[in-house]
Design an enzyme around this catalytic site. Sequence first.
Site, PDB file in Angstrom:
ATOM      1  N   GLU A   1     -10.832  -1.506  -6.176  1.00 34.25           N
ATOM      2  CA  GLU A   1     -11.032  -0.632  -4.848  1.00 34.25           C
ATOM      3  C   GLU A   1     -10.224   0.790  -5.291  1.00 34.25           C
ATOM      4  O   GLU A   1     -10.525   1.726  -4.747  1.00 34.25           O
ATOM      5  CB  GLU A   1     -10.354  -1.248  -3.685  1.00 34.25           C
ATOM      6  CG  GLU A   1      -8.915  -1.281  -3.946  1.00 34.25           C
ATOM      7  CD  GLU A   1      -7.989  -1.898  -2.529  1.00 34.25           C
ATOM      8  OE1 GLU A   1      -8.532  -3.071  -2.265  1.00 34.25           O
ATOM      9  OE2 GLU A   1      -7.217  -1.445  -2.191  1.00 34.25           O
TER      10      GLU A   1
ATOM     11  N   ASP B   1       1.000 -23.069   0.343  1.00 34.31           N
ATOM     12  CA  ASP B   1       1.778 -22.003  -0.170  1.00 34.31           C
ATOM     13  C   ASP B   1       2.391 -22.558  -1.482  1.00 34.31           C
ATOM     14  O   ASP B   1       2.722 -23.728  -1.512  1.00 34.31           O
ATOM     15  CB  ASP B   1       2.792 -21.863   1.038  1.00 34.31           C
ATOM     16  CG  ASP B   1       3.388 -20.338   0.935  1.00 34.31           C
ATOM     17  OD1 ASP B   1       3.385 -19.446   1.526  1.00 34.31           O
ATOM     18  OD2 ASP B   1       4.307 -20.353  -0.276  1.00 34.31           O
TER      19      ASP B   1
ATOM     20  N   LYS C   1       4.671 -14.034   6.214  1.00 34.49           N
ATOM     21  CA  LYS C   1       4.592 -13.460   7.656  1.00 34.49           C
ATOM     22  C   LYS C   1       3.246 -13.425   8.126  1.00 34.49           C
ATOM     23  O   LYS C   1       3.061 -13.713   9.430  1.00 34.49           O
ATOM     24  CB  LYS C   1       5.414 -12.173   7.464  1.00 34.49           C
ATOM     25  CG  LYS C   1       6.901 -12.298   7.407  1.00 34.49           C
ATOM     26  CD  LYS C   1       7.512 -10.910   7.041  1.00 34.49           C
ATOM     27  CE  LYS C   1       7.398 -10.258   5.624  1.00 34.49           C
ATOM     28  NZ  LYS C   1       7.705 -10.926   4.376  1.00 34.49           N
TER      29      LYS C   1
ATOM     30  N   SER D   1      -5.786  -9.471   1.689  1.00 35.22           N
ATOM     31  CA  SER D   1      -4.708  -9.516   0.857  1.00 35.22           C
ATOM     32  C   SER D   1      -4.547  -8.460  -0.236  1.00 35.22           C
ATOM     33  O   SER D   1      -4.236  -7.281  -0.210  1.00 35.22           O
ATOM     34  CB  SER D   1      -4.261 -10.770   0.512  1.00 35.22           C
ATOM     35  OG  SER D   1      -2.918 -10.864   0.144  1.00 35.22           O
ATOM     36  N   ARG D   2      -5.343  -8.766  -1.455  1.00 36.04           N
ATOM     37  CA  ARG D   2      -5.237  -8.006  -2.577  1.00 36.04           C
ATOM     38  C   ARG D   2      -6.749  -8.421  -3.071  1.00 36.04           C
ATOM     39  O   ARG D   2      -6.930  -9.624  -3.425  1.00 36.04           O
ATOM     40  CB  ARG D   2      -3.995  -7.990  -3.644  1.00 36.04           C
ATOM     41  CG  ARG D   2      -2.865  -7.459  -3.003  1.00 36.04           C
ATOM     42  CD  ARG D   2      -2.823  -5.759  -2.996  1.00 36.04           C
ATOM     43  NE  ARG D   2      -1.807  -5.107  -2.621  1.00 36.04           N
ATOM     44  CZ  ARG D   2      -1.303  -4.784  -1.231  1.00 36.04           C
ATOM     45  NH1 ARG D   2      -2.417  -5.171  -0.506  1.00 36.04           N
ATOM     46  NH2 ARG D   2      -0.249  -4.207  -1.117  1.00 36.04           N
TER      47      ARG D   2
ATOM     48  N   PRO E   1       0.622 -13.011  -2.075  1.00 30.23           N
ATOM     49  CA  PRO E   1       0.341 -11.727  -2.970  1.00 30.23           C
ATOM     50  C   PRO E   1      -0.409 -12.247  -4.245  1.00 30.23           C
ATOM     51  O   PRO E   1      -0.496 -13.160  -4.779  1.00 30.23           O
ATOM     52  CB  PRO E   1       1.911 -11.434  -3.528  1.00 30.23           C
ATOM     53  CG  PRO E   1       2.434 -12.954  -3.179  1.00 30.23           C
ATOM     54  CD  PRO E   1       1.968 -13.740  -2.406  1.00 30.23           C
TER      55      PRO E   1
ATOM     56  N   ASP F   1     -11.299  -6.855   3.159  1.00 27.63           N
ATOM     57  CA  ASP F   1     -10.880  -5.403   3.423  1.00 27.63           C
ATOM     58  C   ASP F   1     -10.205  -5.053   1.996  1.00 27.63           C
ATOM     59  O   ASP F   1      -9.702  -3.818   2.052  1.00 27.63           O
ATOM     60  CB  ASP F   1      -9.718  -5.825   4.315  1.00 27.63           C
ATOM     61  CG  ASP F   1      -8.986  -4.458   4.769  1.00 27.63           C
ATOM     62  OD1 ASP F   1      -9.525  -3.508   5.262  1.00 27.63           O
ATOM     63  OD2 ASP F   1      -7.702  -4.348   4.821  1.00 27.63           O
TER      64      ASP F   1
ATOM     65  N   HIS G   1      -9.494  -1.309   3.025  1.00 29.37           N
ATOM     66  CA  HIS G   1      -7.887  -1.370   2.841  1.00 29.37           C
ATOM     67  C   HIS G   1      -7.565  -0.909   4.062  1.00 29.37           C
ATOM     68  O   HIS G   1      -6.648   0.081   4.270  1.00 29.37           O
ATOM     69  CB  HIS G   1      -7.509  -0.968   1.881  1.00 29.37           C
ATOM     70  CG  HIS G   1      -5.978  -1.706   1.444  1.00 29.37           C
ATOM     71  ND1 HIS G   1      -5.863  -2.105   0.277  1.00 29.37           N
ATOM     72  CD2 HIS G   1      -5.207  -2.099   2.100  1.00 29.37           C
ATOM     73  CE1 HIS G   1      -4.935  -2.510   0.196  1.00 29.37           C
ATOM     74  NE2 HIS G   1      -4.093  -2.647   1.394  1.00 29.37           N
TER      75      HIS G   1
HETATM   76  P1  NAI Z   1       4.707 -12.700   2.594  1.00 22.76           P
HETATM   77  O1  NAI Z   1       5.810 -12.464   1.484  1.00 22.76           O
HETATM   78  O2  NAI Z   1       5.649 -12.799   3.900  1.00 22.76           O
HETATM   79  O3  NAI Z   1       4.095 -13.848   2.212  1.00 22.76           O
HETATM   80  C1  NAI Z   1       3.295 -14.187   1.117  1.00 22.76           C
HETATM   81  C2  NAI Z   1       3.450 -15.848   1.080  1.00 22.76           C
HETATM   82  O4  NAI Z   1       2.759 -15.981  -0.173  1.00 22.76           O
HETATM   83  C3  NAI Z   1       4.727 -16.328   1.089  1.00 22.76           C
HETATM   84  O5  NAI Z   1       4.800 -17.559   1.853  1.00 22.76           O
HETATM   85  C4  NAI Z   1       4.659 -16.910  -0.557  1.00 22.76           C
HETATM   86  O6  NAI Z   1       5.408 -18.228  -0.820  1.00 22.76           O
HETATM   87  C5  NAI Z   1       3.204 -17.267  -0.774  1.00 22.76           C
HETATM   88  N1  NAI Z   1       3.000 -17.341  -2.363  1.00 22.76           N
HETATM   89  C6  NAI Z   1       3.433 -16.663  -3.325  1.00 22.76           C
HETATM   90  N2  NAI Z   1       2.947 -16.959  -4.301  1.00 22.76           N
HETATM   91  C7  NAI Z   1       1.777 -18.026  -3.932  1.00 22.76           C
HETATM   92  C8  NAI Z   1       0.901 -18.604  -4.906  1.00 22.76           C
HETATM   93  N3  NAI Z   1       0.936 -18.495  -6.237  1.00 22.76           N
HETATM   94  N4  NAI Z   1       0.015 -19.491  -3.896  1.00 22.76           N
HETATM   95  C9  NAI Z   1       0.235 -19.602  -2.733  1.00 22.76           C
HETATM   96  N5  NAI Z   1       1.091 -18.875  -1.998  1.00 22.76           N
HETATM   97  C10 NAI Z   1       1.851 -17.839  -2.622  1.00 22.76           C
HETATM   98  O7  NAI Z   1       3.911 -11.640   2.695  1.00 22.76           O
HETATM   99  P2  NAI Z   1       3.063 -11.000   3.909  1.00 22.76           P
HETATM  100  O8  NAI Z   1       3.851  -9.793   4.299  1.00 22.76           O
HETATM  101  O9  NAI Z   1       2.399 -12.101   4.709  1.00 22.76           O
HETATM  102  O10 NAI Z   1       1.652 -10.070   3.117  1.00 22.76           O
HETATM  103  C11 NAI Z   1       0.796 -11.006   2.448  1.00 22.76           C
HETATM  104  C12 NAI Z   1      -0.008 -10.011   1.587  1.00 22.76           C
HETATM  105  O11 NAI Z   1      -0.811  -9.273   2.421  1.00 22.76           O
HETATM  106  C13 NAI Z   1       0.751  -8.879   0.584  1.00 22.76           C
HETATM  107  O12 NAI Z   1       1.238  -9.656  -0.440  1.00 22.76           O
HETATM  108  C14 NAI Z   1      -0.136  -8.078   0.473  1.00 22.76           C
HETATM  109  O13 NAI Z   1      -0.798  -7.951  -0.584  1.00 22.76           O
HETATM  110  C15 NAI Z   1      -1.210  -8.186   1.770  1.00 22.76           C
HETATM  111  N6  NAI Z   1      -1.283  -7.075   2.781  1.00 22.76           N
HETATM  112  C16 NAI Z   1      -2.307  -6.195   2.826  1.00 22.76           C
HETATM  113  C17 NAI Z   1      -2.292  -5.422   3.980  1.00 22.76           C
HETATM  114  C18 NAI Z   1      -3.838  -4.539   3.996  1.00 22.76           C
HETATM  115  O14 NAI Z   1      -3.800  -3.604   4.796  1.00 22.76           O
HETATM  116  N7  NAI Z   1      -4.848  -5.272   3.853  1.00 22.76           N
HETATM  117  C19 NAI Z   1      -1.207  -4.856   4.506  1.00 22.76           C
HETATM  118  C20 NAI Z   1       0.050  -5.655   4.083  1.00 22.76           C
HETATM  119  C21 NAI Z   1       0.100  -6.652   3.386  1.00 22.76           C
END
Ligand code: NAI
Length: 342
Positions: free
Chosen positions: A258, A173, A153, A228-229, A201, A253, A290
């Site tokens: 952290e 991905d 997303k 991300s993380r 993730p 971020d 973050h």
């Molecule tokens: P999402 O679940 O929609 O997208 C994650 C994508 O990563 C998916 O398309 C998945 O297929 C892919 N993926 C899974 N394993 C993988 C791998 N080994 N190699 C490459 N791609 C892989 O999650 P979304 O909502 O897009 O969030 C992404 C990350 O952003 C979250 O996991 C979270 O850690 C981080 N995040 C950070 C925030 C912040 O404030 N800094 C706030 C919200 C999310």
Amino acid sequence: MKIAFFDAKPYDIPGFEKCGKEQGIKFKFFESPLNEDTASLAQGADGVCVFVNDTVNAAVIDRLYEMGVRIVALRCAGYNNVDLRHAFGKVHVVHVPVYSAYAVTEHAMAMLLTSIRRIHKAYIRTRDFNFSLNGLTGFDLHGKTIGIIGAGKIGRVMMDICKGFGMHVIAYDKYPSGDGIEFVELDEIFRRSDIISLHCPLTQETHHLIDEKSIAKMKKGVVIINTSRGALIDAEALLSGIKARQVGAACLDVYEEESDVFFNDFSGHILDDDTLARLISMPNVIVTSHQAFLTNEALENIAEITAQNLQEFFNTGMCKNELCYHCGKDEKCRKNRNHKCF
Ligand code: NAI
């Protein structure tokens, strides 16, 4: 319904109090993060509400279970801080899968623009009436290649924003899907990208995805963005890459260690983490703590969806945002059938 709310910050409380009143949920706010030492604060609660740096490991889960806590409601999307395998059969876990992909991506882009146009330096100079431009030369984003790792997303919104800047977008991905995206192998991302932005993730597989070896494969001067993380990047390797001038800039971020530092005011203290201190001291590194999720829209959505998750679970015993370690991975995943993991 009583919920012990850990790691409460002033910006969390108004939204959760409002949603709690509307949905008949009594949140009790604790400033302390959840961990082995603080878990007993949840005594008498039906559930706990936690954020990214609360510890929900086996010991904490056992303690919560003993006290009769039935649900851990994450007020975030990521759940790498929860031992889902250990929670299975004991405590249900729900999260907020989407609250604002725009909040995170706009922050990622803000960091990128700040970094490459040296806004962080210019801001300090002009406040000091220093109007010199020496050392502030940046580069155009138009025509540059960005490699997005994790086309979910957030990654997809980042792609749209980058296309708006006239950038060439490539993506990696593990589960590539959808039309109109140029998916490539990870090595090709490293080799071709002027900028790399992480949106996957944190899992065992992605831990230290950016390390000494991958940095060596990158273009000299690459800009790395991580919203991300933290543990997606080996911070020591990043520091070495920056010192060797292989990495041109880093926008962080999130940071691997952290949890002991971010979200707290340590000004006036001596920072024990030498790696973080060294990274922050670099002129081409921007660190935010973050903060990418922190918009009014995201906070409202987080409070609303968390309250709905709790309401749904306590009313029906099920929740569409429940997770477990089977989810999406194997045939034992029962969520698609009835939204209940166990
Ligand atoms: P999402 O679940 O929609 O997208 C994650 C994508 O990563 C998916 O398309 C998945 O297929 C892919 N993926 C899974 N394993 C993988 C791998 N080994 N190699 C490459 N791609 C892989 O999650 P979304 O909502 O897009 O969030 C992404 C990350 O952003 C979250 O996991 C979270 O850690 C981080 N995040 C950070 C925030 C912040 O404030 N800094 C706030 C919200 C999310």
